[in-house]
Write a protein that holds these residues in place. Structure first.
Motif, short mmCIF file in Angstrom:
data_model
loop_
_atom_site.label_atom_id
_atom_site.label_comp_id
_atom_site.label_asym_id
_atom_site.label_seq_id
_atom_site.Cartn_x
_atom_site.Cartn_y
_atom_site.Cartn_z
N THR A 80 -4.52 0.50 -8.93
CA THR A 80 -4.08 -0.84 -9.30
C THR A 80 -3.19 -1.44 -8.21
N MET A 81 -2.28 -0.64 -7.70
CA MET A 81 -1.40 -1.13 -6.63
C MET A 81 -2.20 -1.49 -5.38
N LEU A 82 -3.20 -0.69 -5.06
CA LEU A 82 -4.00 -0.97 -3.87
C LEU A 82 -4.81 -2.24 -4.03
N VAL A 83 -5.21 -2.57 -5.26
CA VAL A 83 -5.91 -3.83 -5.50
C VAL A 83 -5.00 -5.00 -5.14
N PHE A 84 -3.75 -4.94 -5.56
CA PHE A 84 -2.82 -6.02 -5.24
C PHE A 84 -2.50 -6.06 -3.75
N ALA A 85 -2.43 -4.89 -3.11
CA ALA A 85 -2.26 -4.88 -1.65
C ALA A 85 -3.45 -5.54 -0.98
N GLY A 86 -4.65 -5.33 -1.55
CA GLY A 86 -5.84 -5.98 -1.01
C GLY A 86 -5.78 -7.49 -1.14
N LEU A 87 -5.17 -7.99 -2.23
CA LEU A 87 -5.02 -9.44 -2.38
C LEU A 87 -4.15 -10.01 -1.26
N VAL A 88 -3.10 -9.29 -0.91
CA VAL A 88 -2.24 -9.77 0.18
C VAL A 88 -2.99 -9.72 1.50
N ALA A 89 -3.90 -8.74 1.64
CA ALA A 89 -4.71 -8.68 2.85
C ALA A 89 -5.55 -9.94 3.02
N VAL A 90 -5.96 -10.55 1.89
CA VAL A 90 -6.67 -11.83 1.96
C VAL A 90 -5.79 -12.89 2.60
N SER A 91 -4.51 -12.92 2.19
CA SER A 91 -3.56 -13.85 2.81
C SER A 91 -3.39 -13.55 4.29
N ALA A 92 -3.34 -12.26 4.63
CA ALA A 92 -3.13 -11.88 6.03
C ALA A 92 -4.32 -12.30 6.90
N ALA A 108 0.84 -1.20 0.00
CA ALA A 108 0.00 0.00 0.00
C ALA A 108 0.87 1.25 0.00
N ALA A 109 2.00 1.21 0.68
CA ALA A 109 2.91 2.36 0.71
C ALA A 109 3.46 2.67 -0.68
N SER A 110 3.66 1.64 -1.50
CA SER A 110 4.14 1.88 -2.87
C SER A 110 3.16 2.74 -3.65
N ALA A 111 1.87 2.65 -3.32
CA ALA A 111 0.86 3.42 -4.03
C ALA A 111 0.98 4.92 -3.77
N LEU A 112 1.74 5.32 -2.76
CA LEU A 112 1.93 6.75 -2.47
C LEU A 112 2.83 7.41 -3.50
#
Length: 433
Positions: free
Chosen positions: A403-415, A327-331
């Motif tokens: 787009t980056m936040l969508v991929f961060a959201g995918l990792v949130a599923v793993s978390a 998510a920080a990369s999206a900044l």
């Protein structure tokens, strides 16, 4: 899935397996350091050479297709065929790794790849290489890579004591990231000196890999006791059932697939964003190097990180930290600085892989190692293969940051899975005295 449906992990003598929580061996029986484990080091060197050769050819093959055909579409087609072949061979590779001698499989794969790439190098040197030959070599090489990698992964448990499994997987992670860093530049250098040279180098890497495998003394599998071998379909189904019936392995599937998809998608998104912003190609390449260095350094640090955190806590922390870092990369979505948080996330990934796959190796019967690994690899790599397409669709409709936040959201599923999973909590119980 009820408790009654859980697989019995200690049904037979050959299935009695070590766990990562066995008491450490002390005194004169303490296992030797992995650096002094001759057979493991030979297997590690063999896979390192195989990975290096594959990384060189993965760069050189599309360049060769572009030179011969002038078509970027055909170059992409060759790459896609290799990927599809690997995916198609994942489950069958697990079956053969559990049915046949793993040493024999490694030898056969090295011989096949050696002949294929030496033949291609000769054809390029003679000026008679064409697209059909390149496609055949790509497909054969991808199939052999799938079988080799599965058999090698399944063999590790027979060469390494239980308490060193996680460290061994971390060593393998370092090997993987190291060859990804070294292989493409070496392949590019050789291609610049002569179009056949990357394929000659690839063939040499497989020859050296073959020699390393032949020097391994210990068996790579426990004695097989099946009276009547199952059909291929039944054997694959048994591996799938075992994974789905085990809470930890089910959790591993749900954790690994989104993680792999997110990392691949984020890297693709950052590269596209930098190119859209008119960033110099050397800077784009620097971003890719940052990703690889993050993973390589993380693999080296993995054994130390594992000593600081208990296994379940480690997995949960890594997943949530990766979510935050992505998510920080999206900044800073269109800057090379976006690679820095992602590199920090990649730094954490080898530790998670070492813990999860080391634990998987410990709880899976040897007769099912290949099939269980192949199911996990198939889920993880299939998801990663979809990532560039998903990233492209998202980038066509939304800003890079979204787009980056969508991929961060995918990792949130793993978390979330790691936090709530009974399979991950079971790791904590196994750690307890």
């Amino acid at each position: 899935m009820t408790a009654a449906a859980e697989p019995t992990l200690t049904a037979t003598d050959e299935d009695k397996m070590p766990t990562l929580t066995d008491p450490p061996v002390t005194g004169p029986d303490r296992p030797v350091s992995l650096w002094r484990n001759r057979d493991f080091n030979l297997l590690w060197i063999s896979q390192c050479l195989s990975d290096l050769g594959a990384a060189m050819s993965n760069l050189a093959m599309p360049l060769l297709v572009l030179f011969l055909t002038g078509s970027a579409a055909q170059a992409g087609l060759v790459g896609s065929l290799g990927l599809l072949t690997t995916l198609a061979c994942r489950l069958p590779a697990g079956v053969v790794a559990d049915r046949f001698s793993r040493r024999t499989l490694l030898v056969v794969c090295d011989v096949v790849r050696l002949v294929a790439y030496l033949g291609l190098a000769g054809a390029v040197l003679a000026g008679v290489a064409g697209l059909p030959m390149i496609i055949v070599v790509t497909v054969v090489g991808a199939a052999a890579n799938a079988v080799f990698g599965t058999a090698e992964h399944a063999a590790v448990r027979n060469l390494v004591p239980a308490e060193q499994l996680t460290t061994a997987v971390a060593r393998n992670e370092a090997r993987s990231y190291g060859t990804q860093l070294a292989g493409p530049p070496l392949g590019g250098l050789l291609y610049g000196l002569g179009r056949s040279l990357p394929f000659v180098g690839n063939a040499v890497s497989y020859l050296l890999s073959l020699l390393a495998v032949l020097l391994i003394r210990r068996p790579m599998e426990q004695p097989r006791t099946e009276q009547a071998p199952q059909s291929g379909g039944a054997a694959m189904a048994e591996g799938i059932r075992f994974v789905l019936a085990n809470p930890f392995l089910r959790a591993l599937l749900v954790i690994a697939a989104p993680l792999n998809m997110a990392f691949t998608g984020m890297i693709f998104t950052i590269v596209v964003a930098l190119e859209r912003a008119g960033t110099a190609s050397v800077v784009v390449g620097l971003a890719s190097t940052i990703f690889g260095m993050g993973g390589f350094l993380g693999a080296l640090a993995a054994p130390a990180v594992q000593r600081w955190l208990r296994l379940p806590t480690l997995v949960i922390v890594l997943c949530w930290a990766t979510t935050a870092l992505m998510a920080a990369s999206a900044l800073v979505p269109s800057s090379v600085l976006a690679a820095v948080p992602l590199a920090a996330a990649v730094f954490l990934a080898p530790t998670a892989n070492a813990v999860l796959f080391g634990y998987q190796a410990a709880i899976t019967p040897d007769r099912l190692q290949g099939r269980v690994v192949s199911v996990i690899f198939l889920a993880a790599t299939s998801a990663a293969a979809l990532a560039p397409g998903l990233a492209g669709l998202l980038l066509a409709r939304f800003p890079v940051a979204v787009t980056m936040l969508v991929f961060a959201g995918l990792v949130a599923v793993s978390a979330v899975t790691a936090t709530l999973s009974s399979g991950i909590r079971a790791m904590n119980m196994q750690e307890s005295p």
